[in-house]
Structures are given as structure tokens and as C-alpha cells.
Design a protein around this motif. Structure first.
Motif, PDB file in Angstrom:
ATOM      1  N   TYR A 276     -10.491  -4.655  -3.659  1.00  0.00           N
ATOM      2  CA  TYR A 276      -9.757  -4.067  -2.539  1.00  0.00           C
ATOM      3  C   TYR A 276      -9.284  -5.142  -1.560  1.00  0.00           C
ATOM      4  O   TYR A 276      -8.114  -5.170  -1.155  1.00  0.00           O
TER       5      TYR A 276
ATOM      6  N   GLU B  14      -2.174   5.721   2.369  1.00  0.00           N
ATOM      7  CA  GLU B  14      -3.153   4.772   2.911  1.00  0.00           C
ATOM      8  C   GLU B  14      -2.673   4.220   4.248  1.00  0.00           C
ATOM      9  O   GLU B  14      -3.462   4.084   5.194  1.00  0.00           O
ATOM     10  N   GLU B  15      -1.387   3.940   4.351  1.00  0.00           N
ATOM     11  CA  GLU B  15      -0.856   3.445   5.621  1.00  0.00           C
ATOM     12  C   GLU B  15      -1.009   4.495   6.715  1.00  0.00           C
ATOM     13  O   GLU B  15      -1.354   4.173   7.865  1.00  0.00           O
TER      14      GLU B  15
ATOM     15  N   ILE C 209       0.849  -1.191   0.000  1.00  0.00           N
ATOM     16  CA  ILE C 209       0.000   0.000   0.000  1.00  0.00           C
ATOM     17  C   ILE C 209       0.885   1.242   0.000  1.00  0.00           C
ATOM     18  O   ILE C 209       2.037   1.198   0.441  1.00  0.00           O
ATOM     19  N   ASP C 210       0.321   2.350  -0.506  1.00  0.00           N
ATOM     20  CA  ASP C 210       1.123   3.571  -0.560  1.00  0.00           C
ATOM     21  C   ASP C 210       1.187   4.220   0.823  1.00  0.00           C
ATOM     22  O   ASP C 210       0.379   3.909   1.711  1.00  0.00           O
TER      23      ASP C 210
ATOM     24  N   ARG D  52      -5.385  -6.403  -0.734  1.00  0.00           N
ATOM     25  CA  ARG D  52      -4.840  -6.246   0.612  1.00  0.00           C
ATOM     26  C   ARG D  52      -4.474  -7.593   1.213  1.00  0.00           C
ATOM     27  O   ARG D  52      -4.187  -7.692   2.397  1.00  0.00           O
TER      28      ARG D  52
END
Length: 443
Positions: free
Chosen positions: A129, A27-28, A23-24, A133
């Protein structure tokens, strides 16, 4: 499983496969802010798991947690990513909804209508999504699906089981770390129900009570270790919430299921409740992660022989029982667990003097309590004062009221000289989280 059956199932892997992606940073950061806004987090036992992974990179690791909230997937995912661990997670196929888009439907409806503008340049379904993930899909019931090549296929119960077994072997052969939720609750009211041993409700507990771990996930792990020749280690996880995010919503979810509301509407209602809880500016509560010691499956003793299937099944039952006990013995006690356990079974009003006396009795019980085969002291971290003594009855009541009374719809309150519970279902959650500590040992 037989090599021919495994090869037959491999072309169907895309129907349930994970698509793990990093994740970028934005988002984190959002996840970290939401977690920090909602929980004071305590993590115990994760460093030994990371060390075990470094020292045994060729050993697959399967995590087996209890399952109390739909937020489990989120909080575990955030924890693993923060610690640089690639862990794949099982998710029921009812969650992988392709008709609902994150940017078009979810964010505008649940957060702010202004997010609708993002839908002009972004598209991502809930199913996509979850897959990206690190989730892999598990089918519970027969289903008709469209394959990636456009052809339709129907999976019956036998196909679903074969596909799940094959995919588990695929994960083990790739020496992945993966998490499955083995908890179940069986509601049986008659002799006929007792005979239907396979009729179980799997997944999140709506009552806070977990009756045990189902043997089938462990059976798949053991089969995969035997058939692949790879090592597999089992790690128990105890997740404990001082307050489960969607505790008030369980009643409504049950009603929606019983009245035949579509899975899509139930999912949006469910996740909407959780997302709003994450976003609210409110008093934080405690969240505990506890990881047990990894234990490798002894696959060598199970290879060969005429009764291989029977040996694996017996080993799976033993592993499920042992892992369940290890998870439950790690359960910490929160003040609310003590408070709601002091009421009678019907949560009738109780005078303040009697409440203090009952809490004192529970405090005495917990102070000396050991539990499980190893006879270990239970985790009292959250009910100890600065002097390492269990909080007084008044301190336990005060903390419970901070969490459950200062609400628009309080779960408990005081009326004159009487303590009152307004929502019995929610109160039962927190009594049941520690009910095993008050039950007589099974012989």
C-alpha cells in the motif's frame, strides 16, 4: 558517486523502490471526508511551487518538512494528489510491513469487523500500500532481505548508505518531486555521548521539539545534482497541528519500544490510534501547511577539484541549517501554544489571575516578535481576532479548553481558582512547538 558503484546498486533498487499509482475516486473521497472531519485546513505558498514546476519541468524538487505526526504522510499525500502533483515520499523500512494485510488485519481490527468480508476478494499488505501510494523505503539499520529473484542478501551500513545515495540520484535523474524527513533529535547526557555525533534519532518528534535538520539528506541531494548534472530545488515545508492526532499515544509508544514489543504490534497500535482519531466525530482542529520559496542547489561551484567531498559536505551542512531556519520561521502560533507556555517548567498549578498576567506578557512578546535571519514577523493568524488584534487572555484560554479539556481524559482543566495540567508530556508538545520563539538568539 562513482559510476561503477551506481551501476552496482541499480539491481538493488527493487528493495526500496516506489510503485506510484493513481488512486480511484472512492479512495480519494474517503481521504477528503476524513480530512474534512478532522481538520480545518489552511494552505500557504503551494501555488508558487506548482507554477515553478510548470516553468521548470526539468528541475527535480525535494521537499523538506518538519515531522510531528505519523499522519504527516497521509495529509501531505492527500494535499499533493488534490493539487495534481506526483510527489514521492521517504518512509522508514519499519513501516513497510509485508506480514500485515490491509483487508484481512487492519480494517476489521481498527474500523469494523464486517470489513473481514473484503479479505475474501482483496489482498494488499501495508508495504504494498505504501509503495503504491508513492513511498520509497529507507533502511536505518543492517538488515537481511530476500530479493525479487528469491536470493537472500544482507545490507550493512555501508551498503545502505550507497543504496540510498544511488536511489536519490535515480530520482533526480528522472526529475521527480520527492519528499524526505530530515529532522532529528539527539539526546546526549555525557562527554562520551557528545562525541557520538552520528548517534541521532531520526523521524517524528515525540516531544514537539526539533533540534535541527540532519545534513545527510541534503548531502545526498547535492551529490545527486553534481553527479547527474540535473538541477535540484529545495522547498521547505512547515506542518503545524493545533492538536497532533496521536499526542496522547507517544508515552505508550515509547514504553512499547523500550520493552521490546515487535515493530508490527507497535505499528498497528500507532496507526490504530491515528485512524480512530480520523474517524471520530469531534470538534475539528486547525492544520496548517506552509511552503517556502524553492531554492536551486548551486551544483556548478561544487564540481571538480581535489576536495569535492569536503565541499559537498560543507554545502550540505549549510543547506540543512538554512532550510531548518526557514521551516521554523514559518511556524504559526495557536492559542494552546501560548496557554501551555504560560506554565512553569514543571506545569505546576497556576492561579487564574497569574495565568492571565502571564498570557498577557506572552501576547506582548509575540506582538512585536521578529525571528530568523530575515527578521520576519511570526505567523499569528490563529490567535488574531476579527479586529486583527491578538486574542485576549480569556479567549486564548477558552479555545485551549475547547480542544484539550472537553475530553474523556482532559489534558488541562480548572480546579477552583487554579489551572491544572493533567498530562505533562502532551502539554510539553505544544510548548515546544513554539519554544524557539522564546529562546535567546544564538550568537
Amino acid at each position: 558517486m562513482k559510476k561503477s558503484l551506481y551501476e552496482k546498486m541499480k539491481p538493488l533498487f527493487p528493495l526500496m523502490a516506489h510503485d506510484y499509482r493513481e488512486i480511484d475516486p472512492l479512495e480519494e473521497l474517503i481521504y477528503r471526508l476524513a480530512m474534512g472531519n478532522t481538520f480545518n485546513t489552511r494552505v500557504v505558498g503551494l501555488e508558487p511551487i506548482k507554477r515553478f514546476r510548470r516553468e521548470s519541468p526539468n528541475c527535480a524538487i525535494t521537499f523538506k518538512p518538519n515531522h510531528l505526526s505519523e499522519a504527516d504522510f497521509v495529509v501531505l499525500g492527500v494535499l499533493f494528489r488534490q493539487n495534481g502533483m506526483r510527489v514521492l515520499m521517504e518512509g522508514g523500512n519499519n513501516l513497510f510491513i509485508e506480514e500485515i494485510d490491509i483487508f484481512r488485519d487492519v480494517l476489521p481490527a481498527l474500523i469494523d469487523p464486517k470489513f473481514q468480508k473484503l479479505a475474501e476478494v482483496h489482498q494488499l499488505t501495508i508495504g504494498q500500500y505504501l509503495s503504491r501510494r508513492g513511498a520509497f523505503k529507507v533502511f536505518r539499520n543492517p538488515v537481511a532481505l530476500t530479493q525479487p529473484n528469491g536470493t537472500d542478501i544482507r545490507l550493512g551500513r555501508k551498503d545502505i548508505l550507497s543504496l540510498s545515495r544511488a536511489y536519490r540520484q535515480h530520482l533526480v535523474e528522472d526529475r521527480e518531486m520527492y519528499l524526505t524527513f530530515p529532522g532529528y533529535s539527539a539526546i546526549r547526557s555525557s562527554l562520551l555521548d557528545l562525541l557520538k555525533m552520528n548517534e541521532t534519532k531520526t523521524g517524528r518528534s515525540y516531544t514537539g521539539k526539533i533540534d535541527g535538520f540532519h545534513h545527510l539528506p541534503f548531502q545526498m541531494d547535492i551529490e545527486a545534482a553534481v553527479d547527474s548534472g540535473e538541477e535540484v530545488a529545495i522547498v521547505p515545508i512547515n506542518l503545524a497541528y493545533e492538536r497532533v492526532l496521536e499526542d496522547e499515544n507517544f508515552q505508550e509508544l515509547t514504553r512499547m519500544h523500550e520493552t521490546g514489543v515487535s515493530p508490527e504490534k507497535i505499528y498497528i497500535h500507532d496507526m490504530g490510534f491515528i485512524i480512530r482519531r480520523f474517524c471520530e466525530d469531534k470538534r475539528k482542529v486547525h492544520l496548517s501547511f506552509k511552503f517556502g520559496e524553492p531554492r536551486k542547489i548551486d551544483a556548478r561551484s561544487l564540481r571538480g577539484g581535489d576536495v569535492l567531498g569536503t565541499k559537498i559536505k560543507f554545502a550540505a551542512h549549510a543547506a540543512a541549517k538554512e532550510t531548518f531556519e526557514r521551516v521554523m520561521e514559518m511556524q504559526p502560533v495557536f492559542p494552546a501554544n501560548i496557554y501551555f507556555s504560560a506554565f512553569d517548567d514543571q506545569f505546576n498549578r497556576i492561579p487564574t489571575r497569574v495565568m492571565r498576567e502571564k498570557i498577557d506578557d506572552i501576547r506582548d512578546h509575540l506582538r512585536h516578535l521578529v525571528w530568523g535571519k530575515q527578521r520576519r514577523r511570526i505567523d499569528l493568524h490563529y490567535v488574531l481576532g476579527y479586529n486583527l488584534q491578538i486574542m485576549s487572555a480569556d479567549e486564548i484560554i477558552n479555545r485551549t479548553f475547547e480542544v484539550f479539556a472537553a475530553l474523556e481524559r482532559p489534558i488541562t482543566s480548572i480546579d477552583g481558582d487554579m489551572f491544572v495540567v493533567h498530562n505533562h508530556d502532551v502539554a510539553m508538545q505544544y510548548r515546544n512547538h513554539v519554544a524557539h520563539f522564546f529562546e535567546s538568539p544564538k550568537k
